[in-house]
Design an enzyme around this catalytic site. Structure first.
Site: not given
Ligand SMILES: *[C@@H]1O[C@H](CO)[C@@H](O)[C@H](O)[C@H]1NC(C)=O
Ligand SMILES: *[C@@H]1O[C@H](CO)[C@@H](O)[C@H](O)[C@H]1NC(C)=O
Ligand SMILES: *[C@@H]1O[C@H](CO)[C@@H](O)[C@H](O)[C@H]1NC(C)=O
Ligand SMILES: *[C@@H]1O[C@H](CO)[C@@H](O)[C@H](O)[C@H]1NC(C)=O
Ligand SMILES: *[C@@H]1O[C@H](CO)[C@@H](O)[C@H](O)[C@H]1NC(C)=O
Ligand SMILES: *[C@@H]1O[C@H](CO)[C@@H](O)[C@H](O)[C@H]1NC(C)=O
Ligand SMILES: *[C@@H]1O[C@H](CO)[C@@H](O)[C@H](O)[C@H]1NC(C)=O
Length: 417
Positions: A143, A390, A393
């Site tokens: 990702s 998060d 990312h």
């Protein structure tokens, strides 16, 4: 490898070649007269000093490294950055659109990467599209690599009129962005461990047990055999002490699992990957890149805050020069480097894009709580934002745009073939 001083013939037709070499010659003479330095024109049209040309040669073949693009500092620049507006990118991902999901401090969008001894070339979307004419650029990995691919699509988006671009995503591992007028494809292929694993489903891949077929890559690789530029990454999905390595195939009953030390299994997988490249890659056609580890910021004590914190609430980057957190594993990087060194001995050049250090400073660059949640948050989570922040990312526009500027510099200033 010979140092390239002219345009590569596949970039332009013969007449272009003559015109461009003439331009280069003029540029060279003018530059030499003005500053006493020798300039060369790269494949994307911008000029570099001859010394900087060495950046295309892995930084290894020259005794004095004048230009290390990966060593530098972040400079606040709210004139040129961000390179695109979050809300104007047609293909922005809700996982990365931090502004859309409520983030108000937007300084993270305004930082430029300034290498110590040279400048990054200015990203020119049109020039890159020209370079990619009739070509396939494929990002392969997890990702984080997908985030970089979204960034690349956003960087190119503005230069392509509506109706002249197309996104194909039918839920398979391969997502294709097409710039029609250039017949250029910019793609992402989901293979978080590069080799086959039980996490290969691009949508549902969160499984408690990680099983990897360390010797099998063909199932994935056949989708990118004919790519012109390949950008790999694999790191995060290996972060556990051991992996279950499978001998045999996933759907045969005679498969044998064995728990293997993670580093050893990582090495096995990269060996499989490099063997595949050695046999299948056309050396005079394909450019190969490997993105180094993207750091996480999940433990605030690493940058001097109290235990229990993470990137949540962070609005400023780390300023300590040379800061390295523990969100990356240097042992894994050494395996990557050793694997790539081995390939070089077999005349296959893979350029590492070393983003680890420069991203490590950017503890404020992650989505934190400002992204789409795939599952509704529980009351308990809402009352404790740290628990779902998060810190892996990266918000877009943001850090991955700089990764792509580095990639751009190498794609254009290609001294490897
Ligand atoms: C990455 O770049 C940083 C900064 O120049 C350097 O300290 C580090 O050794 C590099 N790492 C690798 C694996 O090349
Ligand atoms: C850019 O930064 C300067 C200095 O921090 C500030 O005064 C200005 O308002 C900023 N402009 C934008 C558009 O953010
Ligand atoms: C970008 O590249 C295109 C095509 O090579 C060129 O025509 C244009 O002048 C470049 N733009 C800038 C700002 O350098
Ligand atoms: C999805 O698209 C790919 C082409 O990119 C095609 O090969 C594949 O068969 C399609 N899969 C489905 C389930 O439609
Ligand atoms: C394994 O399963 C896939 C689809 O799930 C199938 O295409 C393939 O033929 C199977 N292989 C074997 C050896 O049974
Ligand atoms: C390798 O790529 C070059 C340049 O695209 C092409 O001319 C050549 O035919 C290719 N070689 C093979 C074996 O496919
Ligand atoms: C986050 O920042 C807000 C506002 O500055 C503050 O009230 C809150 O205590 C901070 N939370 C954490 C967990 O640091």
């Amino acid at each position: 490898m010979a140092k390239k001083t002219t345009l590569s013939p596949d970039f332009s037709g013969t007449t272009m070649d003559i015109r461009c070499s003439f331009q280069s010659l003029i540029a060279l003479i003018v530059a030499a007269l003005v500053v006493g330095a020798v300039y060369l024109r790269t494949e994307c049209g911008y000029l570099v000093q001859e010394d900087d040309q060495k950046l295309g040669m892995n930084g290894k073949s020259s005794s004095e490294e004048k230009c290390d693009l990966f060593s530098g500092k972040w400079v606040f620049d709210n004139k040129s950055y961000p390179l695109y507006k979050e809300e104007e990118c047609t293909f922005m991902s809700d996982q990365l659109a931090c502004g859309k999901f409520g983030r108000n401090d937007l300084d993270y969008q305004h930082w430029k990467w300034q290498p110590h001894h040279c400048d990054l070339p200015r990203f020119n979307a049109t020039a890159l599209l020209e370079r990619l004419r009739n070509k396939r650029l494929v990002f392969v990995g997890d990702s984080l690599n997908r985030g970089q691919w979204v960034s690349m699509v956003c960087l190119l988006d503005k230069a392509i009129p509506p109706g002249r671009k197309h996104m194909h995503n039918n839920g398979s591992a391969l997502i294709t962005f097409k710039a029609k007028d250039y017949n250029a494809r910019i793609e992402f292929y989901w293979a978080p461990l590069l080799v086959e694993s039980n996490s290969d489903d691009p949508v549902s891949h969160r499984l408690p047990d990680r099983i990897v077929r360390a010797q099998a890559i063909e199932k994935h690789a056949r989708h990118w055999t004919d790519a012109d530029i390949l950008v790999f990454n694999t790191y995060l999905w290996w972060r556990r002490p051991q992996m279950k390595v499978l001998w045999g195939s996933f759907n045969s009953s005679d498969g044998i699992y064995k728990k293997v030390d993670m580093l050893r299994s990582y090495e096995m997988a990269l060996k499989t990957w490099s063997d595949w490249l050695e046999i299948h890659v056309n050396r005079s056609k394909t450019q190969l890149f490997f993105m180094s580890m993207s750091p996480t910021h999940e433990r605030a004590e690493e940058w001097g805050k109290s235990i229990g914190g993470n990137c949540y609430n962070e609005t400023k980057m780390i300023v300590e020069e040379g800061y390295r957190g523990r969100g990356t594993d240097p042992n894994m990087m050494r395996i990557v480097e050793a694997t790539i060194d081995q390939l070089q001995k077999r005349a296959l050049n893979v350029q590492i894009i070393n983003i680890t250090q420069l991203s490590d400073y950017r503890k404020e660059g992650h989505p934190s709580i400002y992204r789409k949640q795939w599952e509704p948050l529980t009351q308990q989570q809402i009352s404790d934002p740290l628990s779902y922040a998060d810190c892996i990312h990266w918000c877009l526009p943001g850090v991955p745009d700089v990764w792509n500027e580095l990639l751009y510099a190498y794609i254009c200033n290609d001294a490897s073939n």
